[in-house]
Scaffold this active site. Structure first.
Site, PDB file in Angstrom:
ATOM      1  CG  HIS A   1     -50.240 -91.187  -3.006  1.00  0.00           C
ATOM      2  ND1 HIS A   1     -51.238 -90.824  -3.876  1.00  0.00           N
ATOM      3  CD2 HIS A   1     -49.630 -92.267  -3.569  1.00  0.00           C
ATOM      4  CE1 HIS A   1     -51.257 -91.641  -4.901  1.00  0.00           C
ATOM      5  NE2 HIS A   1     -50.285 -92.534  -4.747  1.00  0.00           N
ATOM      6  CG  ASP A   2     -46.930 -91.646  -5.508  1.00  0.00           C
ATOM      7  OD1 ASP A   2     -46.234 -91.788  -4.483  1.00  0.00           O
ATOM      8  OD2 ASP A   2     -47.383 -92.604  -6.154  1.00  0.00           O
TER       9      ASP A   2
ATOM     10  CE  LYS B   1     -44.153 -92.456  -7.627  1.00  0.00           C
ATOM     11  NZ  LYS B   1     -44.983 -93.520  -8.249  1.00  0.00           N
TER      12      LYS B   1
ATOM     13  CG  HIS C   1     -41.829 -90.406  -3.909  1.00  0.00           C
ATOM     14  ND1 HIS C   1     -41.278 -91.639  -3.647  1.00  0.00           N
ATOM     15  CD2 HIS C   1     -43.145 -90.501  -3.555  1.00  0.00           C
ATOM     16  CE1 HIS C   1     -42.216 -92.438  -3.164  1.00  0.00           C
ATOM     17  NE2 HIS C   1     -43.358 -91.779  -3.091  1.00  0.00           N
TER      18      HIS C   1
ATOM     19  CG  HIS D   1     -47.426 -92.598   0.581  1.00  0.00           C
ATOM     20  ND1 HIS D   1     -46.678 -91.438   0.495  1.00  0.00           N
ATOM     21  CD2 HIS D   1     -47.223 -93.268  -0.576  1.00  0.00           C
ATOM     22  CE1 HIS D   1     -46.056 -91.415  -0.669  1.00  0.00           C
ATOM     23  NE2 HIS D   1     -46.369 -92.517  -1.335  1.00  0.00           N
ATOM     24  CG  HIS D   2     -43.656 -95.303   0.300  1.00  0.00           C
ATOM     25  ND1 HIS D   2     -44.009 -96.454  -0.378  1.00  0.00           N
ATOM     26  CD2 HIS D   2     -43.793 -94.285  -0.581  1.00  0.00           C
ATOM     27  CE1 HIS D   2     -44.332 -96.145  -1.626  1.00  0.00           C
ATOM     28  NE2 HIS D   2     -44.214 -94.829  -1.778  1.00  0.00           N
TER      29      HIS D   2
ATOM     30  CG  ASP E   1     -49.276 -96.176  -3.285  1.00  0.00           C
ATOM     31  OD1 ASP E   1     -49.656 -96.019  -4.463  1.00  0.00           O
ATOM     32  OD2 ASP E   1     -48.099 -96.017  -2.923  1.00  0.00           O
TER      33      ASP E   1
END
Length: 356
Positions: A213-214, A217, A242, A272-273, A301
């Site tokens: 998911h991240d 970054k 990201h 996911h955001h 998250d």
């Protein structure tokens, strides 16, 4: 013929057995049984060497049909049975084929015709068994290859996630917890909401994909990623990138991941955001336009961010995080996902304790 090509002749009449044995004796190993019970004993002992069973129907103690009913399905698949009978009724023929005999030969029989029919059935069964063996071996090979590919996929996912953790000093056990929270929520999704049609295999793929998911970054500068204070509007816009940058990274690995796993990684990384009311980013998706995998990871998250220490804040308690999410203080989530979250409260708290 090889020694293992064995014919079992089952008939209560010695004369009939003698005739059949004489037809095949030159090329086959012959075993004889004078009744059904004796035949079953021989079949049990010789099942791996039998090429065919020539079975009479009318016998004392146990007739041919009773013998067929006692032979296991596995043996019937590997060893053909030919009924040799003087009964010419359609009922006998129908029952024989219902019990999966390979052929029926009527008495009195012609020796050379009988020999040819028996040999044809033996050759046909050998070919069938060889094909099944090859298919089984090929299937096993493909399953091993798929397992190896799955392990490679998971290692790539975990390795990329580890890179993020090394750069983000606050991550710690974040990835492990995200996978745990995702699994817990998905179990409730599967139980409560059949319409999502998530299989056990898909559940595992989503759990593994949640680690990505991240991953974007990696592309965020340290001065923004590791900033101890509140981000400026400009910095926040950069941080939001990201999601799309992560998809660029995932796309580079699309050649090695299976299609479904790749799709879950991509959806989770990009969405996911997103928020259920359309106020998330980067695409402002709304409602069920947000993939279910991304919805689940999104809540996981947010929860982990709330209950974990960050350089810019102290951790909230589990109760505070629970209240904030349900009250919509951290964005809007699907009512279905929130229902799953309600039921998962204690499991989330337990997971946080054992991974902190």
């Amino acid at each position: 013929m090889q020694e293992q090509d064995t014919i079992l002749v089952v008939d209560d009449m010695e004369a009939n057995r003698a005739i059949l044995c004489e037809i095949f004796r030159a090329d086959f190993r012959i075993l004889e049984a004078e009744n059904g019970a004796q035949a079953l004993e021989i079949i049990k002992e010789e099942k791996d060497r039998l090429a065919i069973i020539l079975l009479d129907i009318i016998m004392p103690q146990m007739d041919g049909f009773q013998v067929l009913e006692q032979i296991s399905e596995d043996i019937m698949k590997k060893v053909p049975v030919i009924l040799i009978t003087g009964d010419t009724t359609d009922t006998t023929e129908e029952k024989g084929y219902e019990l999966k005999v390979a052929d029926i030969i009527r008495k009195p029989f012609t020796p050379h015709v009988t020999r040819r029919r028996v040999e044809n059935v033996i050759n046909l069964w050998k070919h069938k068994n060889n094909l099944e063996h090859l298919v089984r071996k090929q299937t096993e090979k493909l399953e091993r290859r798929n397992l190896q590919l799955k392990e490679i996929n998971n290692k790539i996912i975990d390795s990329l996630a580890d890179v993020v953790e090394f750069r983000d000093i606050e991550s710690g056990e974040h990835i492990k917890r995200i996978k745990g929270y995702t699994r817990i929520l998905l179990n409730y999704v599967v139980e409560l909401y059949k319409e999502y049609d998530i299989t056990p295999e898909q559940l595992e793929k989503i759990v593994e994909a949640s680690a990505m998911h991240d991953v974007g970054k990696i592309a965020i500068p340290d001065n923004v990623l590791l900033k101890p204070g509140r981000l400026t509007d400009e910095e926040f816009e950069l941080m939001k990138q990201h999601t799309v940058k992560g998809c660029d990274i995932i796309n580079k690995f699309s050649f090695i991941n299976d299609k479904e796993s790749f799709q879950y990684c991509y959806e989770i990384c990009r969405h996911h955001h997103e928020r259920y009311d359309g106020r998330g980013y980067p695409d402002h998706l709304q409602g069920e336009d947000i993939p279910i995998a991304a919805q689940v990871v999104s809540l996981a998250d947010v929860y982990d961010a709330l209950v974990s220490d960050r350089v810019y804040k102290a951790a909230f308690t589990a109760d505070e995080a629970y209240r904030m999410i349900l009250n919509g203080e951290c964005g809007t989530f699907s009512p279905k996902i929130l229902e799953c979250f309600k039921r998962a409260k204690e499991e989330f708290e337990s997971l946080k304790k054992v991974t902190s």
